[in-house]
Enzyme design. Structure first.
Site, mmCIF file in Angstrom:
data_model
loop_
_atom_site.group_PDB
_atom_site.id
_atom_site.type_symbol
_atom_site.label_atom_id
_atom_site.label_comp_id
_atom_site.label_asym_id
_atom_site.label_seq_id
_atom_site.Cartn_x
_atom_site.Cartn_y
_atom_site.Cartn_z
ATOM 1 N N ARG A 1 0.815 -1.210 0.000
ATOM 2 C CA ARG A 1 0.000 0.000 0.000
ATOM 3 C C ARG A 1 0.852 1.265 0.000
ATOM 4 N NH1 ARG A 1 -4.893 0.153 3.792
ATOM 5 N NH2 ARG A 1 -3.374 -0.190 5.441
ATOM 6 N N TYR A 2 1.875 1.290 0.844
ATOM 7 C CA TYR A 2 2.767 2.455 0.903
ATOM 8 C C TYR A 2 3.977 2.175 0.017
ATOM 9 C CZ TYR A 2 0.007 3.219 5.110
ATOM 10 O OH TYR A 2 -1.025 3.380 5.997
ATOM 11 N N ARG B 1 7.126 0.183 1.830
ATOM 12 C CA ARG B 1 7.025 -0.989 2.688
ATOM 13 C C ARG B 1 5.892 -1.911 2.267
ATOM 14 N NH1 ARG B 1 5.464 3.781 4.758
ATOM 15 N NH2 ARG B 1 3.969 3.969 6.479
ATOM 16 N N ASP C 1 -10.479 -0.242 14.355
ATOM 17 C CA ASP C 1 -10.914 -0.198 12.964
ATOM 18 C C ASP C 1 -12.385 -0.573 12.864
ATOM 19 O OD1 ASP C 1 -8.370 0.470 11.834
ATOM 20 O OD2 ASP C 1 -7.722 -1.531 12.429
HETATM 21 C C1 LIG Z 1 0.240 -0.393 8.983
HETATM 22 C C2 LIG Z 1 0.757 -0.764 7.690
HETATM 23 C C3 LIG Z 1 2.109 -0.554 7.384
HETATM 24 C C4 LIG Z 1 3.092 0.026 8.376
HETATM 25 O O1 LIG Z 1 2.861 1.334 8.674
HETATM 26 P P1 LIG Z 1 3.821 2.091 9.693
HETATM 27 O O2 LIG Z 1 3.207 3.424 9.855
HETATM 28 O O3 LIG Z 1 5.170 2.114 9.052
HETATM 29 O O4 LIG Z 1 3.853 1.294 10.959
HETATM 30 C C5 LIG Z 1 2.530 -0.904 6.130
HETATM 31 N N1 LIG Z 1 1.693 -1.424 5.195
HETATM 32 C C6 LIG Z 1 0.397 -1.621 5.452
HETATM 33 C C7 LIG Z 1 -0.479 -2.189 4.397
HETATM 34 C C8 LIG Z 1 -0.116 -1.313 6.719
HETATM 35 O O5 LIG Z 1 -1.422 -1.522 6.991
#
Ligand SMILES: *Cc1c(COP(=O)(O)O)cnc(C)c1O
Ligand code: SF4
Length: 357
Positions: free
Chosen positions: A98-99, A102, A279
Site C-alpha cells: 500500500r505504501y 514498505r 478499525d
Molecule cells: C500499517 C501498515 C504498514 C506500516 O505502517 P507504519 O506506519 O510504518 O507502521 C505498512 N503497510 C500496510 C499495508 C499497513 O497496513
C-alpha cells in the site's frame, strides 16, 4: 513436545473445554449458542492467557479480549469485513503493498488467541492457512524487483505460531534475497504465549538484523514474569521490541490504566509505538471508544509521562486511506455524527462518533 506446543495443543476452543472456575455470562452463552462459525471469529485462548483473567468477573479486561459475546452479532452499516481494504492492495499471495516503501507479508491465518476486536477477524482461522513455498518464492521475486521497498512487515495471523524451522527459513530467505531490507515481525505471541520465545528462536532471529519485533500489550495485567522473560530475551539479543496497543472500551480507555501500561512498558525497555483507534470491522462496536475520549487520554498522558513513553495515537482509515495520526491537524471537522479525517494524500474519510450510534 515443547512447552509452547503443549499450550497450543491445549488451547480452549469451546465453552465446554473451559475450566469449571469460569462463570459464563448470558451474553457469552448467547454467542456460543447462536454462532455460525463461517460468519464469525471462532473462540480460542491459550491456557496461559486465560490464567491472567479473573474467571469470576465478566468485566475483567483480559477476559474481554478473548471471550466472545452476542454483541459481536451487532453489525452497523458503516462496518466492513475488510476495513482497511487490504485485499485491494494484494500484489501476490499474502503480500500487501500500500505504501511505496514498505510491504506486508501475511504468512499464516492462525493465531494463538483469537482477539475479539481483531480487524482481521474475517481472515483469521479460515481456510488456506499458510503460504506455501511457491507463494514465498513469488513474494521474494516481488521484493527483488521493487528495490524501493525498504521494509517488510511479516505478519498474519501470527507469524510466530509457525515452528522454528518454518519461520526462520522464511526469514532467512528474505534476508538472502535483500541484504538491506528492514524486517519487522508483528506478533502477539509475547503477550499470549510467551513460552514460544525460546532461546533457539531468538538466536535464529538475532542473526537476521536489522529485525524489529512489534508486539501488542493492551493492559498492565499482561506484563507477567513470563512475558518479561520473553521480551528481555529478545532485547538482550539485540532485537528491539516496540508495542502497538489498541484503544479498547472497558479494557484500557482510561487514563490510570494507560499511564500504568506505558510506565511498565518503558521500564521493560519496550518502546510504545502506536495506540490505535479501533478499525471499523463488523461486530466490534462494543470495543469502540470515541475519538474524543482518545484525544482526551492523549492530552492527559502528555502531562503525566515522558516523551520516551508516548505512543502516537493513530487510525488506519476505513476503506484503505492509510494510517493517520489522530491530531487536530488531520481531524478536519466533526459534524452530525461523523469525524471527517484527512489522509496524507488530502482525501477526506469518515469515522463515526460514538454518541450518535
Ligand atoms: C500499517 C501498515 C504498514 C506500516 O505502517 P507504519 O506506519 O510504518 O507502521 C505498512 N503497510 C500496510 C499495508 C499497513 O497496513
Ligand atoms: S493476534 Fe493479532 S491477528 Fe491474531 S487475532 Fe489477535 S489481533 Fe488478530
Amino acid at each position: 513436545m515443547s512447552n509452547w506446543e503443549k499450550q497450543l495443543k491445549n488451547c480452549y476452543t469451546s465453552p465446554k473445554k473451559l475450566p469449571n472456575s469460569i462463570k459464563i455470562s448470558v451474553q457469552e452463552e448467547k454467542f456460543f449458542k447462536k454462532v455460525n462459525i463461517q460468519e464469525h471469529l471462532s473462540f480460542q485462548v491459550t491456557p496461559y492467557y486465560f490464567s491472567l483473567a479473573n474467571p469470576q468477573d465478566n468485566n475483567d479486561p483480559i477476559r474481554k479480549q478473548f471471550m466472545p459475546t452476542a454483541k459481536e452479532f451487532i453489525f452497523h452499516e458503516y462496518e466492513l469485513k475488510d476495513p482497511l481494504a487490504e485485499n485491494e492492495y494484494i500484489v501476490s499471495p499474502g503480500l500487501i503493498h500500500r505504501y511505496p516503501d514498505r510491504v506486508v507479508l501475511r504468512l499464516t491465518t492462525r493465531c494463538a488467541v483469537h482477539c475479539r476486536y481483531c480487524y482481521r477477524r474475517f481472515a483469521i482461522d479460515k481456510a488456506s492457512c499458510e503460504l506455501n513455498e511457491k507463494d514465498i518464492e513469488q513474494a521474494l521475486l516481488y521484493i527483488d524487483k521493487h528495490p524501493e521497498v525498504e521494509e517488510i512487515l511479516v505478519s498474519g495471523g501470527d507469524p510466530l505460531i509457525l515452528n522454528d524451522n518454518k519461520i526462520l527459513s522464511i526469514l532467512r530467505k528474505i534476508r538472502q534475497q535483500r541484504k538491506d531490507i528492514v524486517i519487522r515481525v508483528g506478533t502477539r505471541i509475547p503477550v499470549v504465549l510467551p513460552q514460544r520465545i525460546t532461546k533457539n528462536l531468538v538466536h535464529g532471529l538475532a542473526k537476521l538484523k536489522p529485525l524489529w519485533i512489534i508486539t501488542q500489550f493492551n493492559h498492565p495485567l499482561e506484563i507477567t514474569p513470563l512475558s518479561i522473560k520473553a521480551i528481555s530475551r529478545l532485547i538482550d539479543n539485540g532485537i528491539p521490541v516496540l508495542n502497538q496497543a489498541v484503544l479498547l472500551k472497558g479494557v484500557n480507555d482510561n487514563i490510570e490504566i494507560m499511564t500504568l501500561l506505558l510506565h511498565i512498558l518503558v521500564k521493560h525497555r519496550i518502546k510504545a509505538y502506536y495506540l490505535f483507534q479501533t478499525d471499523l470491522v463488523k461486530g466490534t462496536s462494543h470495543f469502540r471508544t470515541d475519538i474524543k475520549k482518545g484525544l482526551q487520554i492523549m492530552r492527559q498522558l502528555s502531562s503525566k509521562i515522558s516523551g520516551l513513553s508516548m505512543p502516537v495515537y493513530a487510525l488506519d482509515l476505513p476503506g484503505g486511506g492509510g494510517k493517520v495520526p489522530l491530531t487536530k491537524d488531520y481531524i478536519k471537522q466533526v459534524k452530525a455524527g461523523w469525524y471527517y479525517i484527512e489522509n496524507y494524500q488530502g482525501t477526506i474519510y469518515k469515522y463515526p462518533q460514538e454518541s450518535f450510534r
